[in-house]
Design a protein around this motif. Structure first.
Motif, short mmCIF file in Angstrom:
data_model
loop_
_atom_site.label_atom_id
_atom_site.label_comp_id
_atom_site.label_asym_id
_atom_site.label_seq_id
_atom_site.Cartn_x
_atom_site.Cartn_y
_atom_site.Cartn_z
N LEU A 176 0.86 -1.19 0.00
CA LEU A 176 0.00 0.00 0.00
C LEU A 176 0.88 1.23 0.00
N SER A 177 0.27 2.41 -0.15
CA SER A 177 1.06 3.63 -0.08
C SER A 177 1.51 3.84 1.37
N TYR A 178 2.51 4.65 1.56
CA TYR A 178 3.01 4.90 2.91
C TYR A 178 1.92 5.49 3.78
N ASP A 179 1.15 6.43 3.21
CA ASP A 179 0.09 7.06 3.98
C ASP A 179 -0.93 6.03 4.45
N GLY A 180 -1.30 5.16 3.51
CA GLY A 180 -2.27 4.13 3.84
C GLY A 180 -1.77 3.23 4.95
N GLU A 181 -0.51 2.82 4.84
CA GLU A 181 0.05 1.93 5.87
C GLU A 181 0.14 2.61 7.21
N THR A 182 0.52 3.90 7.19
CA THR A 182 0.60 4.63 8.44
C THR A 182 -0.77 4.66 9.11
N ARG A 183 -1.81 4.90 8.29
CA ARG A 183 -3.17 4.97 8.85
C ARG A 183 -3.55 3.63 9.48
N ILE A 184 -3.29 2.56 8.74
CA ILE A 184 -3.63 1.23 9.27
C ILE A 184 -2.87 0.95 10.56
N PHE A 185 -1.57 1.32 10.52
CA PHE A 185 -0.73 1.09 11.70
C PHE A 185 -1.28 1.84 12.92
N GLU A 186 -1.66 3.10 12.69
CA GLU A 186 -2.20 3.91 13.79
C GLU A 186 -3.48 3.30 14.33
N THR A 187 -4.34 2.83 13.42
CA THR A 187 -5.61 2.24 13.84
C THR A 187 -5.37 0.98 14.68
N LEU A 188 -4.48 0.13 14.17
CA LEU A 188 -4.18 -1.10 14.91
C LEU A 188 -3.61 -0.79 16.28
N LYS A 189 -2.77 0.26 16.32
CA LYS A 189 -2.16 0.64 17.59
C LYS A 189 -3.24 1.05 18.58
N LEU A 190 -4.21 1.84 18.07
CA LEU A 190 -5.31 2.28 18.94
C LEU A 190 -6.10 1.10 19.46
N ILE A 191 -6.38 0.16 18.57
CA ILE A 191 -7.19 -0.98 18.98
C ILE A 191 -6.47 -1.80 20.06
N SER A 192 -5.15 -2.04 19.81
CA SER A 192 -4.43 -2.84 20.79
C SER A 192 -4.32 -2.10 22.12
N THR A 193 -4.14 -0.78 22.05
CA THR A 193 -4.11 0.01 23.28
C THR A 193 -5.43 -0.15 24.03
#
Lengths: 290, 361
Positions: free
Chosen positions: A13-30
């Motif tokens: 995916l694009s870097y922006d897209g991956e960053t968004r997914i990463f941030e979302t996953l981080k929030l969920i795990s938190t």
């Protein structure tokens, strides 16, 4: 995708897209960690400050002013609770002192002296972790009974120190290895004996490791249930954890809100301790090869 | 104050069945007030020798005496030495003042006496304004001054240095050298200084002891070690750029000995060479004693490779039939890759036994 745009990350995916997914996953795990870890603490806290009649009757989520009370904490003034807390504090301090003293000396020996089978000796220490406390507890009960340590705080301190010791010794060993030997040699040149050099030069530099070992021992001793239950069998002279369970079982007047108040009071010290010491703790645990 | 007397010092390490001889039968006497430098490449046993003298390592055999006192079996605490470490080894949790006073505190000096002595030493070392600081707040040079101060206040019987300046930059080294000399003069005890830096050895010492492979090669004043090396190793190790070596042969001509290097003949006019006629020798010549001639037919033909201008002199590299040769040339010399002739100054040629490396003439 134009030439100037960097290629995508590992998922294509694009870097922006991956960053968004990463941030979302981080929030969920938190959120999951908070739910599992912090929710019970919140629940204990809010119940501890709610009037006990209300707790018995309805489910509340926050101690609003009309049901807020500090009255639950009077349970701590009961003489028996007093004994429990006193015993817990004595056992925790005793364990810390024993663990720190023994691990400093053992760690120094491992780090600075050569003796046959040194590495194996250190490894054997770790075998202690293979057994659950209950497995060690039952033979200890019989041994302590025959040598008269059963029901004494010293007996419990020894048992708890033994459980903390392998980790503490390894920590000290590896930490002392990071202190240059030249520091000690300089002290010897200055005329200091080996013991004096250890005391004046090595021990002060071990402060982060001492604090880390002390915290570890404290957490273990403060929260211990199994050993205290087995080795301090008398209800009158036990520590907090088994004491509170027995109080519950004895079906006296002990509403849930009181239980929560006691639990909160006993959870706070380790929490504060860990919070204020965390920078030392991290430094102590940073030792490489541990 | 006493001298240091090292007799037949040998140190052998046993490592998984391997015998490693770190120090091999070293004899060395350092007079009272004398500054002796032990110099050699890394792994030559110089630090082991020093640690044996300090009492931090136990010699396998041999004796060490401070004056009349045999200290071979005495622990380091009882030797009354001062030792400067390579990694400086200040106590990081004590202030400069406490660092310097620690030895006095152990000996049992009163607080007033400790402060007075530390201040006196600090003044000599010009670190009076640093006394309250922690070692981590000091620069490397200042830290080494504090370490010197720590030794100075104790008034030791013997002063030892274990490569104390190897972590400092060249300018700081030059700055610290006179300080070290001042301090050792002030204490006036025998000093053993270990280094791999021949410049330190040459500039500070009364005598230089060159050690290689655990054996002492030569012990002599700096100038003598430079001008009259006892062995090929000393000649090569001392001096910058290092001595150039060639294979040669001695030939007897009309009753005198003549040196032949490649196709070139040198009349050395030196005594004692007759016995060597017909033998192969190792020929050494310092780059300072090679002259560069513009005429390629004068001496050995050489193609200029490159120049390293240093300001006061230039090191020039030439390609010859003997391989690469370094010559110290005039500061204005520029070779420009042209052809030259190298002329050896024959009275400065050193000859060594081609097998043992021992000096012949």
């Amino acid at each position: 995708m134009s030439q100037s745009e960097p290629p995508g990350g590992i998922f294509g995916l694009s870097y922006d897209g991956e960053t968004r997914i990463f941030e979302t996953l981080k929030l969920i795990s938190t959120a999951i960690i908070v739910l599992v870890g912090a929710w019970p603490i919140y629940w204990v806290t809010q119940l501890a400050f709610t009037e006990y009649e209300t707790v018995e009757d309805v489910v509340t989520v926050f101690p609003t002013p009309d049901i807020f009370t500090l009255g639950n904490f009077v349970v701590l003034t009961q003489p028996r609770m007093y004994t429990y807390i006193f015993n817990t504090v004595v056992v925790a301090i005793g364990t810390i002192v024993t663990v720190v003293l023994v691990s400093l000396i053992a760690g120094y020996g491992l780090a600075r002296l050569e003796f046959p089978q040194k590495e194996n000796f250190a490894r054997v220490l770790l075998i202690g972790y293979l057994f659950s406390p209950i497995v060690i507890g039952i033979p200890l009960y019989q041994i302590w009974r025959s040598i008269g340590l059963l029901g004494t705080r010293i007996g419990l301190i020894i048992a708890l120190s033994a459980i903390s010791m392998p980790f503490a010794v390894w920590l000290m060993w590896k930490y002392i290895m990071t202190i240059p030997e030249a520091h000690e040699e300089a002290a010897w040149v200055d005329g200091a004996s080996r013991w004096r050099g250890f005391r004046d030069v090595v021990v002060p530099q071990c402060r982060p490791a001492i604090i880390a070992a002390a915290l570890f021992a404290f957490a273990l001793a403060w929260n211990d249930f199994t050993f205290a239950q087995i080795l301090l069998p008398q209800t009158d002279t036990t520590t907090f954890a088994p004491g509170i369970l027995r109080a519950m079982g004895q079906a006296q007047f002990l509403p849930d809100a009181y239980l929560m108040a006691i639990s909160l009071a006993m959870t706070l010290p380790p929490l504060l301790f860990a919070y204020f010491m965390q920078s030392y703790l991290l430094k102590g645990f940073q030792v490489r090869a541990l | 104050m006493p001298d240091i007397e090292i007799r037949n010092l040998t140190k052998v390490y046993e490592e998984s069945g391997n015998r490693i001889v770190a120090v091999d039968d070293v004899d060395l006497t350092i007079e009272d007030g004398e500054f002796v430098t032990l110099v050699g490449p890394s792994g030559c046993g110089k630090t082991t020798t020093l640690r044996c003298v300090a009492g931090l390592n136990k010699p396998t055999s041999g004796t060490i005496k401070f004056g009349d006192r045999d200290v071979t079996d005495k622990p380091v605490q009882e030797r009354n030495i001062a030792l400067l470490f390579q990694d400086i080894a200040l106590y990081p949790h004590m202030s400069v003042q406490e660092n310097m006073a620690y030895g006095l505190k152990i000996t049992g000096f009163s607080r007033e006496e400790r402060i007075a002595r530390v201040e006196e030493a600090a003044e000599l070392l010009q670190i009076t304004d640093q006394l309250e600081k922690m070692p981590a707040d000091l620069s490397g040079g200042q830290q080494q001054r504090v370490a010197l101060g720590r030794s100075l206040v104790r008034d030791p019987e013997v002063f030892l240095f274990d490569e104390p300046m190897s972590d400092l930059d060249a300018k700081l080294k030059a700055e610290l050298r006179p300080v070290i000399e001042k301090v050792t003069d002030e204490i006036g005890c025998p000093t053993l200084y270990v280094t791999h830096d021949q410049e330190e050895a040459m500039t500070m010492s009364d005598r230089v002891a060159v050690i290689n492979d655990g054996r002492l090669e030569q012990v002599a004043p700096p100038k003598e070690v430079y001008d009259e090396p006892d062995s090929q190793f000393v000649s090569q190790f001392i001096g910058q750029p290092s001595t150039q070596f060639f294979d040669g042969n001695i030939r007897a001509v009309n009753g005198t000995a003549e040196l032949v290097v490649g196709g070139y003949e040198y009349d050395l006019a030196r005594e004692g060479l007759e016995g060597w006629a017909g033998d192969d020798v190792r020929v050494g010549l310092r780059p300072q004693y090679i002259r560069v001639s513009d005429d390629p037919d004068a001496g050995i033909p050489a193609t200029h490779l490159l120049d390293e201008p240093l300001g006061d002199a230039t090191h020039s590299f030439f390609d010859t039939e003997f391989g690469e040769i370094v010559v110290v040339t005039d500061p204005d010399f520029e070779g420009n890759g042209e052809e030259y002739g190298l002329v050896f100054q024959s009275d400065s040629i050193q000859l060594f036994d081609s097998e043992s490396g021992v000096r012949i003439a």
